[in-house]
Design a protein around this motif. Structure first.
Motif, PDB file in Angstrom:
ATOM      1  N   SER A 173       0.871  -1.172   0.000  1.00  0.00           N
ATOM      2  CA  SER A 173       0.000   0.000   0.000  1.00  0.00           C
ATOM      3  C   SER A 173       0.912   1.228   0.000  1.00  0.00           C
ATOM      4  O   SER A 173       2.135   1.100   0.024  1.00  0.00           O
ATOM      5  CB  SER A 173      -0.935   0.010   1.208  1.00  0.00           C
ATOM      6  OG  SER A 173      -0.189   0.029   2.407  1.00  0.00           O
ATOM      7  N   TYR A 183       0.147   4.246   2.029  1.00  0.00           N
ATOM      8  CA  TYR A 183      -0.409   5.201   2.986  1.00  0.00           C
ATOM      9  C   TYR A 183       0.654   6.131   3.565  1.00  0.00           C
ATOM     10  O   TYR A 183       0.329   7.212   4.054  1.00  0.00           O
ATOM     11  CB  TYR A 183      -1.142   4.477   4.113  1.00  0.00           C
ATOM     12  CG  TYR A 183      -0.257   3.616   4.995  1.00  0.00           C
ATOM     13  CD1 TYR A 183       0.353   4.154   6.121  1.00  0.00           C
ATOM     14  CD2 TYR A 183      -0.053   2.272   4.706  1.00  0.00           C
ATOM     15  CE1 TYR A 183       1.159   3.371   6.940  1.00  0.00           C
ATOM     16  CE2 TYR A 183       0.741   1.495   5.507  1.00  0.00           C
ATOM     17  CZ  TYR A 183       1.354   2.034   6.628  1.00  0.00           C
ATOM     18  OH  TYR A 183       2.155   1.252   7.426  1.00  0.00           O
ATOM     19  N   THR A 226      -4.464  -2.249  -1.197  1.00  0.00           N
ATOM     20  CA  THR A 226      -5.092  -0.943  -1.434  1.00  0.00           C
ATOM     21  C   THR A 226      -4.041   0.167  -1.474  1.00  0.00           C
ATOM     22  O   THR A 226      -2.872  -0.068  -1.170  1.00  0.00           O
ATOM     23  CB  THR A 226      -6.164  -0.570  -0.377  1.00  0.00           C
ATOM     24  OG1 THR A 226      -5.524  -0.170   0.838  1.00  0.00           O
ATOM     25  CG2 THR A 226      -7.122  -1.726  -0.127  1.00  0.00           C
ATOM     26  N   TRP A 245      -4.505   3.391   0.192  1.00  0.00           N
ATOM     27  CA  TRP A 245      -4.474   4.173   1.430  1.00  0.00           C
ATOM     28  C   TRP A 245      -4.694   3.354   2.695  1.00  0.00           C
ATOM     29  O   TRP A 245      -4.768   3.910   3.783  1.00  0.00           O
ATOM     30  CB  TRP A 245      -5.512   5.295   1.359  1.00  0.00           C
ATOM     31  CG  TRP A 245      -5.332   6.187   0.177  1.00  0.00           C
ATOM     32  CD1 TRP A 245      -6.198   6.355  -0.857  1.00  0.00           C
ATOM     33  CD2 TRP A 245      -4.216   7.031  -0.117  1.00  0.00           C
ATOM     34  NE1 TRP A 245      -5.701   7.244  -1.772  1.00  0.00           N
ATOM     35  CE2 TRP A 245      -4.477   7.678  -1.346  1.00  0.00           C
ATOM     36  CE3 TRP A 245      -3.008   7.302   0.532  1.00  0.00           C
ATOM     37  CZ2 TRP A 245      -3.593   8.575  -1.935  1.00  0.00           C
ATOM     38  CZ3 TRP A 245      -2.119   8.196  -0.055  1.00  0.00           C
ATOM     39  CH2 TRP A 245      -2.418   8.819  -1.267  1.00  0.00           C
ATOM     40  N   HIS A 246      -4.793   2.029   2.541  1.00  0.00           N
ATOM     41  CA  HIS A 246      -4.940   1.144   3.698  1.00  0.00           C
ATOM     42  C   HIS A 246      -6.136   1.541   4.582  1.00  0.00           C
ATOM     43  O   HIS A 246      -6.015   1.696   5.805  1.00  0.00           O
ATOM     44  CB  HIS A 246      -3.660   1.170   4.536  1.00  0.00           C
ATOM     45  CG  HIS A 246      -3.488  -0.030   5.436  1.00  0.00           C
ATOM     46  ND1 HIS A 246      -4.179  -0.180   6.616  1.00  0.00           N
ATOM     47  CD2 HIS A 246      -2.681  -1.115   5.334  1.00  0.00           C
ATOM     48  CE1 HIS A 246      -3.806  -1.310   7.200  1.00  0.00           C
ATOM     49  NE2 HIS A 246      -2.915  -1.908   6.449  1.00  0.00           N
ATOM     50  N   PRO A 247      -7.327   1.700   4.014  1.00  0.00           N
ATOM     51  CA  PRO A 247      -8.489   2.078   4.830  1.00  0.00           C
ATOM     52  C   PRO A 247      -8.927   0.955   5.762  1.00  0.00           C
ATOM     53  O   PRO A 247      -8.994  -0.208   5.367  1.00  0.00           O
ATOM     54  CB  PRO A 247      -9.563   2.386   3.788  1.00  0.00           C
ATOM     55  CG  PRO A 247      -9.159   1.625   2.578  1.00  0.00           C
ATOM     56  CD  PRO A 247      -7.667   1.562   2.591  1.00  0.00           C
ATOM     57  N   ASP A 263      -9.862  10.528   6.940  1.00  0.00           N
ATOM     58  CA  ASP A 263     -10.068  10.472   5.488  1.00  0.00           C
ATOM     59  C   ASP A 263     -10.073   9.049   4.948  1.00  0.00           C
ATOM     60  O   ASP A 263     -10.587   8.800   3.857  1.00  0.00           O
ATOM     61  CB  ASP A 263      -8.977  11.265   4.762  1.00  0.00           C
ATOM     62  CG  ASP A 263      -9.139  12.765   4.916  1.00  0.00           C
ATOM     63  OD1 ASP A 263     -10.229  13.198   5.342  1.00  0.00           O
ATOM     64  OD2 ASP A 263      -8.179  13.498   4.613  1.00  0.00           O
ATOM     65  N   TYR A 264      -9.474   8.131   5.702  1.00  0.00           N
ATOM     66  CA  TYR A 264      -9.354   6.750   5.236  1.00  0.00           C
ATOM     67  C   TYR A 264      -9.988   5.784   6.230  1.00  0.00           C
ATOM     68  O   TYR A 264      -9.511   4.677   6.442  1.00  0.00           O
ATOM     69  CB  TYR A 264      -7.884   6.409   4.975  1.00  0.00           C
ATOM     70  CG  TYR A 264      -7.247   7.412   4.048  1.00  0.00           C
ATOM     71  CD1 TYR A 264      -7.745   7.586   2.754  1.00  0.00           C
ATOM     72  CD2 TYR A 264      -6.210   8.230   4.468  1.00  0.00           C
ATOM     73  CE1 TYR A 264      -7.202   8.540   1.907  1.00  0.00           C
ATOM     74  CE2 TYR A 264      -5.659   9.177   3.621  1.00  0.00           C
ATOM     75  CZ  TYR A 264      -6.163   9.329   2.346  1.00  0.00           C
ATOM     76  OH  TYR A 264      -5.629  10.275   1.503  1.00  0.00           O
ATOM     77  N   ASP A 265     -11.077   6.236   6.806  1.00  0.00           N
ATOM     78  CA  ASP A 265     -11.862   5.409   7.713  1.00  0.00           C
ATOM     79  C   ASP A 265     -12.861   4.608   6.888  1.00  0.00           C
ATOM     80  O   ASP A 265     -13.752   5.181   6.252  1.00  0.00           O
ATOM     81  CB  ASP A 265     -12.585   6.295   8.727  1.00  0.00           C
ATOM     82  CG  ASP A 265     -13.278   5.494   9.826  1.00  0.00           C
ATOM     83  OD1 ASP A 265     -13.619   4.325   9.590  1.00  0.00           O
ATOM     84  OD2 ASP A 265     -13.491   6.068  10.905  1.00  0.00           O
ATOM     85  N   TYR A 304     -16.490   4.900   3.983  1.00  0.00           N
ATOM     86  CA  TYR A 304     -16.408   4.532   2.567  1.00  0.00           C
ATOM     87  C   TYR A 304     -17.737   3.936   2.112  1.00  0.00           C
ATOM     88  O   TYR A 304     -18.541   3.458   2.919  1.00  0.00           O
ATOM     89  CB  TYR A 304     -15.330   3.469   2.360  1.00  0.00           C
ATOM     90  CG  TYR A 304     -13.924   3.968   2.098  1.00  0.00           C
ATOM     91  CD1 TYR A 304     -13.202   3.505   1.008  1.00  0.00           C
ATOM     92  CD2 TYR A 304     -13.292   4.862   2.954  1.00  0.00           C
ATOM     93  CE1 TYR A 304     -11.899   3.915   0.768  1.00  0.00           C
ATOM     94  CE2 TYR A 304     -11.991   5.279   2.734  1.00  0.00           C
ATOM     95  CZ  TYR A 304     -11.295   4.802   1.633  1.00  0.00           C
ATOM     96  OH  TYR A 304     -10.007   5.203   1.407  1.00  0.00           O
ATOM     97  N   MET A 324     -14.217   2.017  -2.399  1.00  0.00           N
ATOM     98  CA  MET A 324     -13.203   1.034  -2.028  1.00  0.00           C
ATOM     99  C   MET A 324     -12.746   0.231  -3.230  1.00  0.00           C
ATOM    100  O   MET A 324     -11.542   0.032  -3.456  1.00  0.00           O
ATOM    101  CB  MET A 324     -13.759   0.108  -0.953  1.00  0.00           C
ATOM    102  CG  MET A 324     -12.735  -0.875  -0.401  1.00  0.00           C
ATOM    103  SD  MET A 324     -11.371  -0.037   0.421  1.00  0.00           S
ATOM    104  CE  MET A 324     -10.629  -1.422   1.311  1.00  0.00           C
ATOM    105  N   GLU A 340     -10.505   2.154  -5.507  1.00  0.00           N
ATOM    106  CA  GLU A 340      -9.152   2.272  -4.948  1.00  0.00           C
ATOM    107  C   GLU A 340      -8.354   0.985  -5.163  1.00  0.00           C
ATOM    108  O   GLU A 340      -7.165   1.026  -5.505  1.00  0.00           O
ATOM    109  CB  GLU A 340      -9.228   2.604  -3.458  1.00  0.00           C
ATOM    110  CG  GLU A 340      -7.864   2.746  -2.805  1.00  0.00           C
ATOM    111  CD  GLU A 340      -7.939   3.152  -1.339  1.00  0.00           C
ATOM    112  OE1 GLU A 340      -7.043   2.756  -0.570  1.00  0.00           O
ATOM    113  OE2 GLU A 340      -8.888   3.879  -0.959  1.00  0.00           O
TER     114      GLU A 340
END
Length: 263
Positions: free
Chosen positions: A64, A66, A91, A93-95, A109-111, A115, A120, A123
Motif C-alpha cells: 500500500s 499510505y 489498497t 491508502w490502507h483504509p 479520510d481513510y476510515d 467509505y 473502495m 481504490e
C-alpha cells in the motif's frame, strides 16, 4: 478366511490411498507455507528481501502507499518481482474501520466506516494498475487492510473476485486444502515471537498437512507489530533446512495450486 483376507486387502488399499493423498496434497510435501509481509515498508526492501534471497526463498509483499513511500521504492520492487517475489494488492491508502476498538491510528479520510463499496473497489482497482505498471503482471492476490472484509454489512471484495486469484484475511488458522476459503485465507500475525515459537507453528502445519501463512509487518523495526531480525532469520534458515518437507511459495502460486487440485 478368504473373506477376512479380502477385507484386510481393501483396508490396506484405502490406507494407501489416504496416505498417498496426504503426501501429494502439497507437491508431495507435508504442508504448504507462505511468507507474507504487509504495507510495502522500507524494511521489506532493506531487511526482508535480502534475508529471503540469502536462503533462496520467495515472499509475498502486500503493498500500500499510505505513508507515501512507494515512488522511491519502485525500482527495487520491480527487481524483487523479476526475481520471483510476489507483489500483492493491499489498497492504496490502507483504509480500516476506525469505529472498532483499538483503531485510533485510522485517519478520518481513510476510515472504512465512511467509505462505500464503489469507492473502495475503485481504490483497489487503481492499486492493481499501479502494481501492473511495476511488475507487468495481471494475476494478483489481495490482503484486506486490518482484516476488515466488509463496509457496514457488505463484502466489498465480492464485485472484484474475478480480479484476484485469492485474498488473505487475518484469522489465525491453518486448514487442509479442501477447507480453505480462497477469499479469506487465514494467517498468523507475528509480533515479538521468537524463532522457536514460529517454528512450533511450522511443525504443527507439518503434522496436520495444512496451509500455514505467516503475516509480518516490521522485521527489525519500522512498525509497532515487529519481530527481530534474528528471529526472522532463524525461521528462514529452519524453512530452508526442511524444504524437502515443506512447500514454501508465494501466495499466488499456492492459491492457483489449490484451485487446480481440490475437488
Amino acid at each position: 478366511m478368504q473373506k477376512i483376507s479380502l477385507i484386510l486387502l481393501i483396508h490396506l488399499i484405502l490406507m494407501f490411498n489416504a496416505s498417498a493423498q496426504t503426501d501429494n496434497s502439497w507437491h508431495g510435501k507435508k504442508c504448504a507455507l507462505v511468507l507474507t509481509y504487509d504495507d510495502g515498508l522500507n524494511i521489506d526492501l532493506t531487511n526482508v528481501i535480502p534475508a529471503l534471497d540469502s536462503v533462496g526463498l520467495k515472499g509475498t509483499f502486500y503493498i500500500s502507499d499510505y505513508f507515501n513511500g512507494l515512488n522511491a521504492q519502485i525500482n527495487k520492487w520491480r527487481i524483487a518481482a523479476a526475481e520471483g517475489h510476489e507483489l500483492g494488492n493491499h489498497t492504496i491508502w490502507h483504509p480500516c474501520d476506525g469505529s472498532l476498538s483499538g483503531r485510533s491510528f485510522v485517519q478520518p479520510d481513510y476510515d472504512l466506516h465512511t467509505y462505500d463499496v464503489r469507492r473502495m473497489d475503485n481504490e483497489i482497482l487503481a492499486m492493481n494498475n499501479i502494481l501492473k505498471a511495476i511488475d507487468g503482471k495481471s494475476k494478483r492476490t489481495f490482503a484486506y487492510p486490518c482484516g476488515d472484509l466488509k463496509i457496514h454489512d457488505t463484502s466489498y471484495l465480492d464485485p472484484l473476485k474475478n480480479e484476484f486469484i485469492a485474498a488473505r484475511g487475518v484469522k489465525g488458522e491453518m486448514l487442509p486444502m479442501d477447507k480453505i476459503d480462497l477469499y479469506n485465507i487465514g494467517c498468523y500475525t507475528m509480533n515479538g515471537q521468537s524463532t522457536d515459537e514460529m517454528i512450533a507453528l511450522v511443525r504443527k502445519a507439518m503434522a496436520s498437512h495444512t496451509l500455514l501463512v505467516f503475516l509480518f509487518h516490521g522485521v527489525g523495526g519500522e512498525h509497532s507489530l515487529n519481530v527481530s531480525l534474528e528471529a526472522h532469520s532463524g525461521l528462514l534458515h529452519y524453512l530452508k533446512q526442511h524444504e524437502n518437507e515443506i512447500w514454501i511459495a508465494p501466495m499466488i502460486a499456492v492459491a492457483e495450486f489449490i484451485k487446480s487440485n481440490r475437488h
